[in-house]
Design a protein around this motif. Structure first.
Motif, mmCIF file in Angstrom:
data_model
loop_
_atom_site.group_PDB
_atom_site.id
_atom_site.type_symbol
_atom_site.label_atom_id
_atom_site.label_comp_id
_atom_site.label_asym_id
_atom_site.label_seq_id
_atom_site.Cartn_x
_atom_site.Cartn_y
_atom_site.Cartn_z
ATOM 1 N N HIS A 13 0.822 -1.217 0.000
ATOM 2 C CA HIS A 13 0.000 0.000 0.000
ATOM 3 C C HIS A 13 0.849 1.257 0.000
ATOM 4 C CE1 HIS A 13 -3.566 -2.231 0.208
ATOM 5 N NE2 HIS A 13 -3.499 -2.589 1.465
ATOM 6 N N LEU A 14 2.029 1.167 0.541
ATOM 7 C CA LEU A 14 2.879 2.335 0.633
ATOM 8 C C LEU A 14 3.326 2.834 -0.742
ATOM 9 C CD1 LEU A 14 5.232 1.735 3.666
ATOM 10 C CD2 LEU A 14 3.448 3.421 3.407
ATOM 11 N N GLN A 15 3.363 1.936 -1.700
ATOM 12 C CA GLN A 15 3.880 2.346 -3.014
ATOM 13 C C GLN A 15 2.783 3.012 -3.826
ATOM 14 O OE1 GLN A 15 5.088 -1.455 -4.152
ATOM 15 N NE2 GLN A 15 6.594 -1.590 -2.529
ATOM 16 N N SER A 16 3.175 3.841 -4.796
ATOM 17 C CA SER A 16 2.165 4.516 -5.621
ATOM 18 C C SER A 16 1.514 3.469 -6.485
ATOM 19 C CB SER A 16 2.849 5.578 -6.469
ATOM 20 O OG SER A 16 3.870 4.972 -7.226
ATOM 21 N N ALA A 17 0.221 3.490 -6.450
ATOM 22 C CA ALA A 17 -0.488 2.414 -7.152
ATOM 23 C C ALA A 17 -0.750 2.824 -8.586
ATOM 24 C CB ALA A 17 -1.784 2.115 -6.419
ATOM 25 N N ILE A 18 -0.143 2.072 -9.489
ATOM 26 C CA ILE A 18 -0.512 2.219 -10.890
ATOM 27 C C ILE A 18 -1.596 1.202 -11.099
ATOM 28 C CG2 ILE A 18 0.239 1.965 -13.261
ATOM 29 C CD1 ILE A 18 2.973 2.778 -12.421
ATOM 30 N N THR A 19 -2.779 1.684 -11.281
ATOM 31 C CA THR A 19 -3.875 0.720 -11.257
ATOM 32 C C THR A 19 -3.916 -0.053 -12.554
ATOM 33 O OG1 THR A 19 -5.301 2.475 -12.005
ATOM 34 C CG2 THR A 19 -5.277 2.005 -9.654
ATOM 35 N N ALA A 20 -3.472 -1.279 -12.477
ATOM 36 C CA ALA A 20 -3.673 -2.194 -13.596
ATOM 37 C C ALA A 20 -4.905 -3.010 -13.268
ATOM 38 C CB ALA A 20 -2.454 -3.085 -13.744
ATOM 39 N N LEU A 63 9.681 -11.316 -2.486
ATOM 40 C CA LEU A 63 10.542 -11.091 -3.650
ATOM 41 C C LEU A 63 9.950 -10.026 -4.553
ATOM 42 C CD1 LEU A 63 11.699 -14.616 -4.830
ATOM 43 C CD2 LEU A 63 13.119 -12.649 -4.304
ATOM 44 N N GLY A 64 8.626 -10.105 -4.782
ATOM 45 C CA GLY A 64 7.947 -9.137 -5.639
ATOM 46 C C GLY A 64 8.109 -7.730 -5.101
ATOM 47 N N ALA A 65 7.992 -7.606 -3.765
ATOM 48 C CA ALA A 65 8.142 -6.278 -3.171
ATOM 49 C C ALA A 65 9.539 -5.737 -3.439
ATOM 50 C CB ALA A 65 7.870 -6.348 -1.675
ATOM 51 N N ASP A 66 10.518 -6.629 -3.326
ATOM 52 C CA ASP A 66 11.888 -6.206 -3.619
ATOM 53 C C ASP A 66 12.006 -5.703 -5.049
ATOM 54 O OD1 ASP A 66 13.753 -8.591 -1.584
ATOM 55 O OD2 ASP A 66 13.116 -6.517 -1.256
ATOM 56 N N ARG A 67 11.395 -6.456 -5.959
ATOM 57 C CA ARG A 67 11.505 -6.068 -7.374
ATOM 58 C C ARG A 67 10.814 -4.746 -7.648
ATOM 59 N NH1 ARG A 67 9.740 -11.427 -8.955
ATOM 60 N NH2 ARG A 67 11.512 -12.819 -8.716
ATOM 61 N N PRO A 84 11.569 0.715 -16.785
ATOM 62 C CA PRO A 84 11.147 0.546 -15.388
ATOM 63 C C PRO A 84 9.639 0.522 -15.247
ATOM 64 C CG PRO A 84 12.775 2.294 -15.544
ATOM 65 C CD PRO A 84 12.484 1.866 -16.933
ATOM 66 N N LEU A 85 8.978 1.339 -16.021
ATOM 67 C CA LEU A 85 7.530 1.378 -15.927
ATOM 68 C C LEU A 85 6.958 0.024 -16.294
ATOM 69 C CD1 LEU A 85 5.037 3.003 -15.436
ATOM 70 C CD2 LEU A 85 5.069 3.734 -17.811
ATOM 71 N N HIS A 86 7.504 -0.555 -17.309
ATOM 72 C CA HIS A 86 7.051 -1.874 -17.760
ATOM 73 C C HIS A 86 7.277 -2.918 -16.669
ATOM 74 C CE1 HIS A 86 6.281 -5.221 -20.375
ATOM 75 N NE2 HIS A 86 7.487 -5.698 -20.162
ATOM 76 N N LEU A 87 8.488 -2.858 -16.113
ATOM 77 C CA LEU A 87 8.829 -3.781 -15.019
ATOM 78 C C LEU A 87 7.846 -3.640 -13.863
ATOM 79 C CD1 LEU A 87 12.699 -3.698 -14.482
ATOM 80 C CD2 LEU A 87 11.253 -5.720 -14.414
ATOM 81 N N PHE A 88 7.587 -2.364 -13.562
ATOM 82 C CA PHE A 88 6.720 -2.083 -12.426
ATOM 83 C C PHE A 88 5.346 -2.677 -12.660
ATOM 84 C CE2 PHE A 88 6.332 0.234 -8.574
ATOM 85 C CZ PHE A 88 4.989 0.492 -8.455
ATOM 86 N N ASP A 92 3.612 -5.487 -10.404
ATOM 87 C CA ASP A 92 2.340 -5.170 -9.769
ATOM 88 C C ASP A 92 1.323 -6.268 -10.040
ATOM 89 O OD1 ASP A 92 -0.429 -3.182 -10.489
ATOM 90 O OD2 ASP A 92 0.408 -3.429 -8.476
ATOM 91 N N GLU A 93 1.274 -6.671 -11.303
ATOM 92 C CA GLU A 93 0.333 -7.738 -11.651
ATOM 93 C C GLU A 93 0.602 -8.998 -10.860
ATOM 94 O OE1 GLU A 93 -0.367 -6.877 -16.330
ATOM 95 O OE2 GLU A 93 -0.215 -8.971 -15.689
ATOM 96 N N SER A 94 1.860 -9.407 -10.879
ATOM 97 C CA SER A 94 2.138 -10.689 -10.206
ATOM 98 C C SER A 94 1.963 -10.586 -8.698
ATOM 99 C CB SER A 94 3.512 -11.213 -10.581
ATOM 100 O OG SER A 94 4.496 -10.307 -10.164
ATOM 101 N N MET A 95 2.241 -9.408 -8.140
ATOM 102 C CA MET A 95 2.021 -9.228 -6.708
ATOM 103 C C MET A 95 0.559 -9.392 -6.367
ATOM 104 S SD MET A 95 4.370 -8.606 -4.503
ATOM 105 C CE MET A 95 4.286 -7.284 -3.333
ATOM 106 N N ARG A 96 -0.271 -8.738 -7.140
ATOM 107 C CA ARG A 96 -1.706 -8.840 -6.864
ATOM 108 C C ARG A 96 -2.162 -10.286 -6.969
ATOM 109 N NH1 ARG A 96 -4.403 -3.773 -6.970
ATOM 110 N NH2 ARG A 96 -2.986 -2.172 -7.734
ATOM 111 N N GLN A 97 -1.592 -10.965 -7.942
ATOM 112 C CA GLN A 97 -1.942 -12.375 -8.115
ATOM 113 C C GLN A 97 -1.554 -13.170 -6.866
ATOM 114 O OE1 GLN A 97 -3.527 -14.125 -10.687
ATOM 115 N NE2 GLN A 97 -3.446 -15.604 -9.035
ATOM 116 N N HIS A 98 -0.336 -12.934 -6.409
ATOM 117 C CA HIS A 98 0.129 -13.670 -5.221
ATOM 118 C C HIS A 98 -0.751 -13.383 -4.024
ATOM 119 C CE1 HIS A 98 3.552 -15.248 -7.161
ATOM 120 N NE2 HIS A 98 4.260 -14.148 -7.193
ATOM 121 N N LEU A 99 -1.082 -12.105 -3.839
ATOM 122 C CA LEU A 99 -1.887 -11.747 -2.679
ATOM 123 C C LEU A 99 -3.264 -12.383 -2.775
ATOM 124 C CD1 LEU A 99 -0.821 -8.036 -2.262
ATOM 125 C CD2 LEU A 99 -0.446 -9.873 -0.646
#
Lengths: 433, 246
Positions: A13-20, A63-67, A84-88, A92-99
């Motif tokens: 939540h602390l990071q700026s959310a690029i809403t995908a 790991l995702g948070a680190d990335r 970087p934007l692409h990476l981000f 973000d996608e995979s993090m949401r998936q994991h969560l």
């Protein structure tokens, strides 16, 4: 593990959310199966599996948070492309998936009773319990512990008993008209009833029947053994008390009365104890000036001990719990021996394991006075550890033969007279006794 | 004048015999070396004793030091000295660095006070040190037992006057419950030391703690009382040797 989960969520939540757009939730775990249709061993296996999955998901999230942080860092450097934007976005996608997956697994675990105690009432099929995640994060896989720690001989006995029980249950279900004589062993349902209604039945007090409630066991102890002070606690209450020990010798009379187990001696406090018996998770046995033993029950309110430890009467601190270790060698040795004895009691006669264990613990009240039955001395130098110790071994196998004798004879064997239980130094003890 | 001193003294220590609430300590027995008739104590014996401790798997840990001081009151009029306690002893113990202990052996009184009392006594010039002894040596760990072996020397000399040994059993603090343990330990010790054929032996005489108002739970006050008694035994045996010589 849940604690880490929350930490990662917060991080996210602390990071700026690029809403995908949230990806379609493809769950990586098996669909939740109805617990009623499956045998308990499978349930336990599934639960352990899911706990493993949850751990892996949490690792992925970290790991995702680190990335994500890395991507942000790179993006902050000058002269960057849109990489970087692409990476981000990807992360973000995979993090949401994991969560999302983690939430699913968590729900499954909750449903199967792992994260709470809702399954306690139905947990006793076949004598196996669901693994439990305690409030402090420890996972207690009770059934596994028993199976791993029990000797090979014990599990064969267990399996036979379980098979017999299964046959008896089936028989009762399909051929009720044949169900005339009840086995004296008592059935699962009968013992479960006794556990959930902590009635202080008068007829239970004077015989070692298998259907004993927690309060029965403790009342029994108080009656038979004069010097003993028994107290019961909820798990977190015990930690508080342990940290406040040692009470000075003068403060013993000022202990909080609600924790002392008074049994049937006082009416109103007994009712109070009956209400809270369901939550009792720690039993403290205190012989003033000799030792303090801590026994943990799992699940709370049951008569199933799962660990025991001995401490000096003058020790104190948050390390004093049933899996902790005393700072003194003598009590460490006794704790080791007690752990083996506990497994023996659980393996051979798990219904009266608590009763046997507590009585066996009380045989240590002669720790500093009873000489070794083999060499006749109180202190001896133990060759292995090069320590001078009193006899720290008290045989536990002999207690099992007195199953059908009355409590009268058990209390007499614990007297200081000629029938006192045996004691041995480590080196003098042989497994043939 | 003497009344004033006593009054100030008592106030400083806030002595109340009915509240002996001291921290419980593991129990301890203090032994002293009794040389055989015709022999004296010497540092060779001390070395042998230390080696014996190591031979029963004692692990040397560090040094220790305790002090014992005989006080006499500073009086203008010496005739009044009869009104004062005959033996007024102050003891400092290594396990209690912030405390100082007073024992009046003939009145059977033991007090625990803050260690700053020594400074106060000096400033007040109320009592002066007559004789001071140091007990110092090495400390050994033997599992749940802790042993201290030390020489007794007057504070400003290197003259070995005696040898003391402390045996401490750490897990419990009840004198009554530990009696057998301590006795058996001493038997084990005796077995070990008798092999060295030393001219003497260690003796422990248990003082009557209840005379001093002390309870079954062991405290540093008990240790102070033991040291007082050990010292008077040592002095008696030294004097006996001297009388023997004369």
């Amino acid at each position: 593990m849940l604690h880490q989960h929350h930490q990662q969520q917060h991080h996210h939540h602390l990071q700026s959310a690029i809403t995908a757009a949230p990806p379609p939730s493809a769950t990586t775990s098996t669909p939740p199966s109805s617990t009623t249709g499956e045998a308990p061993p499978k349930q336990v296996a599934l639960a352990m599996d899911r706990l493993g999955q949850a751990a892996r998901l949490i690792a992925d999230i970290r790991l995702g948070a680190d990335r994500l942080l890395e991507a942000l860092f790179v993006a902050s450097q000058p002269h960057q492309s849109s990489k970087p934007l692409h990476l981000f976005r990807q992360e973000d996608e995979s993090m949401r998936q994991h969560l999302q997956d983690l939430r699913t697994v968590g729900k499954q675990l909750e449903e199967s009773g792992v994260l709470n105690e809702s399954l306690r009432s139905r947990s006793n099929s076949w004598g196996l319990h669901m693994p439990l995640v305690c409030p402090d994060g420890a996972v207690v896989a009770y059934a596994w512990k028993r199976q791993l720690a029990g000797q090979a001989g014990a599990s064969a006995v267990d399996r036979t008993r379980l098979a017999l029980k299964a046959f008896t249950d089936q028989k009762r279900r399909f051929f009720p008209h044949l169900d005339d004589e009840e086995d004296g062993e008592g059935t699962d349902t009968a013992s479960k009833k006794h556990r959930n209604l902590p009635a202080l039945a008068e007829d239970n007090q004077d015989n070692l029947s298998d259907c004993k409630t927690l309060s029965d066991v403790l009342t029994n102890m108080e009656k038979e053994i004069p010097n003993l002070k028994v107290s019961t606690y909820e798990r977190l209450d015990w930690l508080k008390r342990a940290s406040s020990l040692p009470a000075s010798a003068n403060d013993n009379t000022m202990e909080a009365p609600k924790h002392n187990f008074h049994g049937t001696s006082m009416l109103r406090p007994a009712l109070q104890n009956v209400a809270s018996m369901d939550k009792v998770a720690v039993i403290e046995l205190f012989f003033p000036s000799i030792f303090r033993a801590v026994v943990s029950l799992h699940p709370a309110g049951s008569t199933d001990p799962d660990s025991v430890a001995f401490f000096s009467p003058d020790e104190g601190g948050s390390y004093m719990h049933s899996r902790g270790s005393s700072v003194y060698h003598v009590f460490r040795q006794i704790t080791e021996h007690a752990t083996v004895a506990l497994q023996y009691f659980l393996g051979i006669r798990s219904k009266t394991a608590l009763h046997s264990l507590l009585h066996w613990i009380c045989s240590y009240q002669t720790l500093f006075t009873k000489v070794c039955n083999k060499c006749g001395r109180l202190l001896a130098m133990d060759r292995q550890s090069a320590l001078i110790l009193p006899p720290v071994h008290r045989p536990y196998r002999t207690l099992s033969v007195s199953k059908h004798s009355s409590t009268q004879s058990i209390s007499s064997t614990l007297d200081q007279g000629s029938n006192a239980p045996e004691a041995y130094h480590i080196g003098c003890f042989s497994d043939n006794t | 004048m003497s009344v004033v001193y006593c009054h100030i003294f008592r106030r400083l220590i806030s002595y109340n015999p009915y509240r002996k609430k001291s921290t419980t300590m593991p129990l301890k027995r203090v032994f002293f070396w009794q040389p055989n008739a015709g022999s004296t104590v010497n540092s060779q014996i001390l070395n042998e004793v230390s080696q014996c401790v190591e031979s029963i798997n004692g692990v040397k840990e560090g040094r220790w030091k305790a002090t014992l001081t005989f006080y006499k009151p500073m009086l203008r009029d010496q005739a009044l000295s009869a009104e004062f306690p005959r033996e007024f002893i102050g003891i400092s113990l290594p396990e209690q660095p912030n405390k100082y202990y007073f024992v009046l052996r003939f009145n059977k009184i033991v007090l625990e006070s803050d260690s700053s009392i020594q400074l106060i006594m000096e400033k007040l010039q109320s009592y002066k040190s007559r004789v001071a002894l140091n007990f110092e040596g090495f400390q050994y760990q033997l599992g749940d037992f802790q042993l201290r072996v030390g020489k007794v020397v007057p504070s400003h000399s290197e003259n070995l006057r005696g040898i003391v040994m402390e045996v401490e059993y750490l897990p419990i603090s009840s004198l009554e419950k530990s009696k057998q343990i301590m006795e058996e330990f001493f038997d084990i010790w005796q077995d070990a030391i008798s092999k060295r054929s030393l001219p003497g032996r260690f003796i422990h005489i248990e003082p009557d703690f209840s005379d001093y108002g002390l309870a079954d739970h062991y405290t540093s006050q008990h240790t102070a009382v033991q040291y007082t008694h050990v010292t008077s035994q040592l002095i008696a045996s030294v004097q006996a040797v001297q009388t023997g010589r004369n």
